[in-house]
Write a protein that holds these residues in place. Structure first.
Motif, PDB file in Angstrom:
ATOM      1  N   ASP A   1      15.631  51.921  56.936  1.00 33.33           N
ATOM      2  CA  ASP A   1      15.841  51.156  58.163  1.00 33.33           C
ATOM      3  C   ASP A   1      15.840  52.148  59.325  1.00 33.33           C
ATOM      4  O   ASP A   1      16.784  52.895  59.533  1.00 33.33           O
ATOM      5  CB  ASP A   1      17.182  50.424  58.083  1.00 33.33           C
ATOM      6  N   ASN A   2      14.744  52.168  60.079  1.00 28.62           N
ATOM      7  CA  ASN A   2      14.580  53.182  61.116  1.00 28.62           C
ATOM      8  C   ASN A   2      15.641  53.098  62.207  1.00 28.62           C
ATOM      9  O   ASN A   2      16.090  54.116  62.735  1.00 28.62           O
ATOM     10  CB  ASN A   2      13.184  53.071  61.751  1.00 28.62           C
ATOM     11  N   GLU A   3      16.066  51.886  62.537  1.00 30.46           N
ATOM     12  CA  GLU A   3      17.022  51.716  63.636  1.00 30.46           C
ATOM     13  C   GLU A   3      18.359  52.372  63.316  1.00 30.46           C
ATOM     14  O   GLU A   3      18.896  53.138  64.121  1.00 30.46           O
ATOM     15  CB  GLU A   3      17.215  50.224  63.931  1.00 30.46           C
ATOM     16  N   SER A   4      18.912  52.104  62.125  1.00 38.21           N
ATOM     17  CA  SER A   4      20.213  52.676  61.780  1.00 38.21           C
ATOM     18  C   SER A   4      20.120  54.185  61.582  1.00 38.21           C
ATOM     19  O   SER A   4      21.042  54.930  61.923  1.00 38.21           O
ATOM     20  CB  SER A   4      20.770  52.017  60.509  1.00 38.21           C
ATOM     21  N   VAL A   5      18.996  54.659  61.051  1.00 39.65           N
ATOM     22  CA  VAL A   5      18.824  56.099  60.849  1.00 39.65           C
ATOM     23  C   VAL A   5      18.683  56.816  62.191  1.00 39.65           C
ATOM     24  O   VAL A   5      19.262  57.892  62.397  1.00 39.65           O
ATOM     25  CB  VAL A   5      17.613  56.385  59.933  1.00 39.65           C
ATOM     26  N   ASN A   6      17.947  56.247  63.125  1.00 37.64           N
ATOM     27  CA  ASN A   6      17.815  56.870  64.450  1.00 37.64           C
ATOM     28  C   ASN A   6      19.164  56.916  65.167  1.00 37.64           C
ATOM     29  O   ASN A   6      19.477  57.873  65.876  1.00 37.64           O
ATOM     30  CB  ASN A   6      16.799  56.113  65.301  1.00 37.64           C
ATOM     31  N   TYR A   7      19.973  55.890  64.982  1.00 35.19           N
ATOM     32  CA  TYR A   7      21.318  55.886  65.578  1.00 35.19           C
ATOM     33  C   TYR A   7      22.158  57.006  64.980  1.00 35.19           C
ATOM     34  O   TYR A   7      22.908  57.682  65.691  1.00 35.19           O
ATOM     35  CB  TYR A   7      21.972  54.527  65.334  1.00 35.19           C
ATOM     36  N   LEU A   8      22.029  57.209  63.662  1.00 33.36           N
ATOM     37  CA  LEU A   8      22.757  58.296  63.003  1.00 33.36           C
ATOM     38  C   LEU A   8      22.273  59.645  63.504  1.00 33.36           C
ATOM     39  O   LEU A   8      23.083  60.530  63.811  1.00 33.36           O
ATOM     40  CB  LEU A   8      22.584  58.187  61.486  1.00 33.36           C
ATOM     41  N   LEU A   9      20.959  59.834  63.591  1.00 35.75           N
ATOM     42  CA  LEU A   9      20.410  61.105  64.065  1.00 35.75           C
ATOM     43  C   LEU A   9      20.887  61.409  65.485  1.00 35.75           C
ATOM     44  O   LEU A   9      21.251  62.550  65.813  1.00 35.75           O
ATOM     45  CB  LEU A   9      18.879  61.072  64.016  1.00 35.75           C
ATOM     46  N   GLN A  10      20.910  60.394  66.321  1.00 36.38           N
ATOM     47  CA  GLN A  10      21.393  60.581  67.689  1.00 36.38           C
ATOM     48  C   GLN A  10      22.851  61.012  67.692  1.00 36.38           C
ATOM     49  O   GLN A  10      23.248  61.926  68.416  1.00 36.38           O
ATOM     50  CB  GLN A  10      21.217  59.287  68.482  1.00 36.38           C
ATOM     51  N   GLY A  11      23.669  60.352  66.880  1.00 42.30           N
ATOM     52  CA  GLY A  11      25.084  60.686  66.815  1.00 42.30           C
ATOM     53  C   GLY A  11      25.336  62.084  66.285  1.00 42.30           C
ATOM     54  O   GLY A  11      26.319  62.739  66.663  1.00 42.30           O
ATOM     55  N   LEU A  12      24.467  62.557  65.407  1.00 37.67           N
ATOM     56  CA  LEU A  12      24.606  63.912  64.863  1.00 37.67           C
ATOM     57  C   LEU A  12      24.225  64.986  65.871  1.00 37.67           C
ATOM     58  O   LEU A  12      24.537  66.159  65.674  1.00 37.67           O
ATOM     59  CB  LEU A  12      23.732  64.059  63.611  1.00 37.67           C
ATOM     60  N   GLY A  13      23.528  64.570  66.927  1.00 33.78           N
ATOM     61  CA  GLY A  13      23.047  65.546  67.901  1.00 33.78           C
ATOM     62  C   GLY A  13      21.662  66.066  67.565  1.00 33.78           C
ATOM     63  O   GLY A  13      21.198  67.041  68.158  1.00 33.78           O
ATOM     64  N   ALA A  14      20.975  65.404  66.612  1.00 33.45           N
ATOM     65  CA  ALA A  14      19.617  65.804  66.242  1.00 33.45           C
ATOM     66  C   ALA A  14      18.618  65.258  67.256  1.00 33.45           C
ATOM     67  O   ALA A  14      18.841  64.209  67.866  1.00 33.45           O
ATOM     68  CB  ALA A  14      19.285  65.295  64.843  1.00 33.45           C
ATOM     69  N   ARG A  15      17.505  65.960  67.407  1.00 30.49           N
ATOM     70  CA  ARG A  15      16.483  65.538  68.362  1.00 30.49           C
ATOM     71  C   ARG A  15      15.409  64.658  67.730  1.00 30.49           C
ATOM     72  O   ARG A  15      14.777  63.849  68.413  1.00 30.49           O
ATOM     73  CB  ARG A  15      15.829  66.775  68.995  1.00 30.49           C
ATOM     74  N   ALA A  16      15.155  64.826  66.445  1.00 28.71           N
ATOM     75  CA  ALA A  16      14.095  64.079  65.758  1.00 28.71           C
ATOM     76  C   ALA A  16      14.413  62.584  65.746  1.00 28.71           C
ATOM     77  O   ALA A  16      15.576  62.175  65.690  1.00 28.71           O
ATOM     78  CB  ALA A  16      13.937  64.589  64.335  1.00 28.71           C
ATOM     79  N   ARG A  17      13.359  61.776  65.777  1.00 30.12           N
ATOM     80  CA  ARG A  17      13.481  60.326  65.674  1.00 30.12           C
ATOM     81  C   ARG A  17      12.355  59.787  64.786  1.00 30.12           C
ATOM     82  O   ARG A  17      11.258  60.353  64.750  1.00 30.12           O
ATOM     83  CB  ARG A  17      13.397  59.650  67.047  1.00 30.12           C
ATOM     84  N   LEU A  18      12.621  58.691  64.090  1.00 31.84           N
ATOM     85  CA  LEU A  18      11.599  58.069  63.260  1.00 31.84           C
ATOM     86  C   LEU A  18      10.782  57.105  64.101  1.00 31.84           C
ATOM     87  O   LEU A  18      11.322  56.362  64.921  1.00 31.84           O
ATOM     88  CB  LEU A  18      12.253  57.329  62.101  1.00 31.84           C
ATOM     89  N   ASP A  19       9.463  57.099  63.886  1.00 35.08           N
ATOM     90  CA  ASP A  19       8.567  56.289  64.698  1.00 35.08           C
ATOM     91  C   ASP A  19       8.710  54.806  64.391  1.00 35.08           C
ATOM     92  O   ASP A  19       8.819  53.979  65.291  1.00 35.08           O
ATOM     93  CB  ASP A  19       7.118  56.751  64.481  1.00 35.08           C
ATOM     94  N   GLY A  20       8.676  54.451  63.097  1.00 40.14           N
ATOM     95  CA  GLY A  20       8.846  53.053  62.699  1.00 40.14           C
ATOM     96  C   GLY A  20       7.561  52.341  62.365  1.00 40.14           C
ATOM     97  O   GLY A  20       7.565  51.385  61.577  1.00 40.14           O
TER      98      GLY A  20
END
Length: 350
Positions: free
Chosen positions: A112-131
Motif C-alpha cells: 500500500d503505497n500511501e501508508s508506506v509513503n507516510y511511514l517514510l516521511q515520518g522516518l525522515g527519509a526522502r525516498a517515495r514510492l511512485d504508485g
C-alpha cells in the motif's frame, strides 16, 4: 515382572482421537493464510523470509507490537516492514525512527503505497514510492509486469546480488536517496494501467530500491513487497537479496504490528513469553489442576483401602451392583451419577 496396565481398546481409541484433535487444533492455530503473513507457508506468505534470515545465523523475532523496537539492539538488528495493512501512528513512527537513528537498518517494502509513503516521511527519509504499475517490455520474467532488475552503480549494500525479480510492483522516486536496484532502460510506468506503452509513457531505467542514512542507521525502501513472498524468493537473486540485507546483523525483527495478526497459538505463546503476569496465572492454574487430580487420586486410593479391608465383602465374587451398594452405605450423601463414576474408576484399575 511388572504388570502392564489393563487399558481397554475404546479408551485407547479415545486417547488417540483426542491427541489427533489437539494436534490438528495446535497446528491450524500456528499457521496463517493471510497474504504476506510471517507464518503463512503458502505462495503469498513470508515464512521463507524468516527461514532465509535464520539461515544466515541471525536470531529471528516476529514482533506483534512496535514496542519490540525499544528492546532491540539497533546496531545488531535489521527490521523488515513488509506490506503493512494499516498506517503507523506518530508514536509508532517515533519508535521506528529512534531505532534507525541509534544504528538500526529498517527495510520498508510496499504493498500500500500511501501508508508506506507516510511511514517514510515520518522516518525522515526522502525516498517515495511512485504508485503507478511498473512494466519492462524486454528484461522480465515471462511477463512485462515482472521486471528483472539489477544492482545500481557503485552499490555495496547488495553487491552479491545478480538480479531481483519484481511482481506487479512500482518504482521509487529517490529524491536524493542512493539507488540500490534499477530496472533496464526498457521499463516504463503504466500511467493508464492498460498494459501497453502509450504516448507520454517513456522507456527509461527506473529505481526500485533505495537506501539512505538517518542518524547512525539506514532506511531501505523497496517498491514491491512481493519480492519477499515465498513464491518469489525462489526466483534467482531474490533470496540472495534478503541475505545481503541481513549480512552483518545478528538479529532480525519481522514487524507484523501493522500487518496480518499472528495466528492464535503463536499470539498466545507471544503473550505468555512477554507477560510475567500471564506466566504466573498459567503456572497457578497448572498447580491447581495438579492439586485437584492429586486429591481425587488420593481419595480414590483411600476408598480402595477401605473396600479391600472390609471383612464382609468377598472381592473375588463382587459384581458392579455390590460395589454400588457398598458405596451407597459408605457415602449416603453422594448422588448416583457420582457413585457410578467412582465404581467405573475402581473396576478399571482392578
Amino acid at each position: 515382572m511388572t504388570r502392564l496396565p489393563d487399558v481397554s481398546i475404546p479408551r485407547l481409541l479415545l486417547v488417540g482421537l483426542t491427541l489427533t484433535v489437539v494436534a490438528a487444533v495446535v497446528g491450524y492455530g500456528s499457521v496463517s493464510s493471510a497474504a504476506f503473513g510471517a507464518y503463512n507457508s503458502g505462495w503469498d506468505g513470508t515464512s521463507a523470509l524468516r527461514s532465509t534470515a535464520a539461515g544466515t545465523g541471525a536470531q529471528v523475532t516476529v514482533a506483534q507490537e512496535t514496542d519490540a523496537y525499544d528492546r532491540a539492539a539497533p546496531r545488531r538488528t535489521v527490521a523488515f516492514v513488509v506490506a503493512p495493512t494499516s498506517t503507523y501512528d506518530s508514536r509508532a513512527i517515533l519508535r521506528l525512527r529512534e531505532f534507525v537513528r541509534r544504528g538500526g537498518v529498517l527495510v520498508v517494502a510496499a504493498d500500500d503505497n500511501e501508508s508506506v509513503n507516510y511511514l517514510l516521511q515520518g522516518l525522515g527519509a526522502r525516498a517515495r514510492l511512485d504508485g503507478r504499475p511498473l512494466r519492462d517490455a524486454r528484461v522480465n520474467f515471462r511477463t512485462p509486469a515482472m521486471p528483472v532488475v539489477s544492482t545500481g552503480p557503485n552499490q555495496s549494500l547488495v553487491s552479491g546480488v545478480d538480479g531481483v525479480t519484481l511482481n506487479y510492483g512500482t518504482a521509487v522516486r529517490p529524491r536524493g536517496a542512493t539507488v540500490v536496484l534499477n530496472t533496464s532502460e526498457y521499463a516504463y510506468l503504466d500511467t493508464n494501467r492498460n498494459g501497453t506503452i502509450d504516448e507520454g509513457e517513456r522507456l527509461a531505467a527506473r529505481p526500485v530500491a533505495t537506501v539512505e542514512r538517518i542518524g547512525a542507521g539506514r532506511v531501505v525502501a523497496v517498491s514491491d513487497a512481493s519480492v519477499f513472498i515465498n513464491a518469489m524468493l525462489d526466483r534467482p537473486g531474490n533470496r540472495q537479496f534478503v541475505r545481503e540485507l541481513v549480512d552483518g546483523r545478528s538479529r532480525v525483527l519481522v514487524d507484523s504490528s501493522h500487518a496480518a495478526r499472528l495466528p492464535p497459538v503463536r499470539a498466545a505463546l507471544w503473550a505468555v513469553r512477554d507477560s510475567p503476569l500471564v506466566q504466573f496465572g498459567l503456572g497457578a492454574a497448572v498447580v491447581g489442576l495438579l492439586g485437584v487430580v492429586s486429591r481425587r487420586s488420593g481419595a480414590l486410593d483411600a476408598l480402595r483401602r477401605r473396600w479391600d479391608g472390609d471383612p464382609g465383602v468377598e472381592r473375588s465374587a463382587v459384581d458392579r451392583e455390590q460395589l454400588v451398594a457398598y458405596l451407597e452405605r459408605q457415602h449416603p450423601e453422594w448422588e448416583r451419577e457420582r457413585i457410578e463414576r467412582v465404581v467405573s474408576a475402581m473396576r478399571d484399575d482392578e
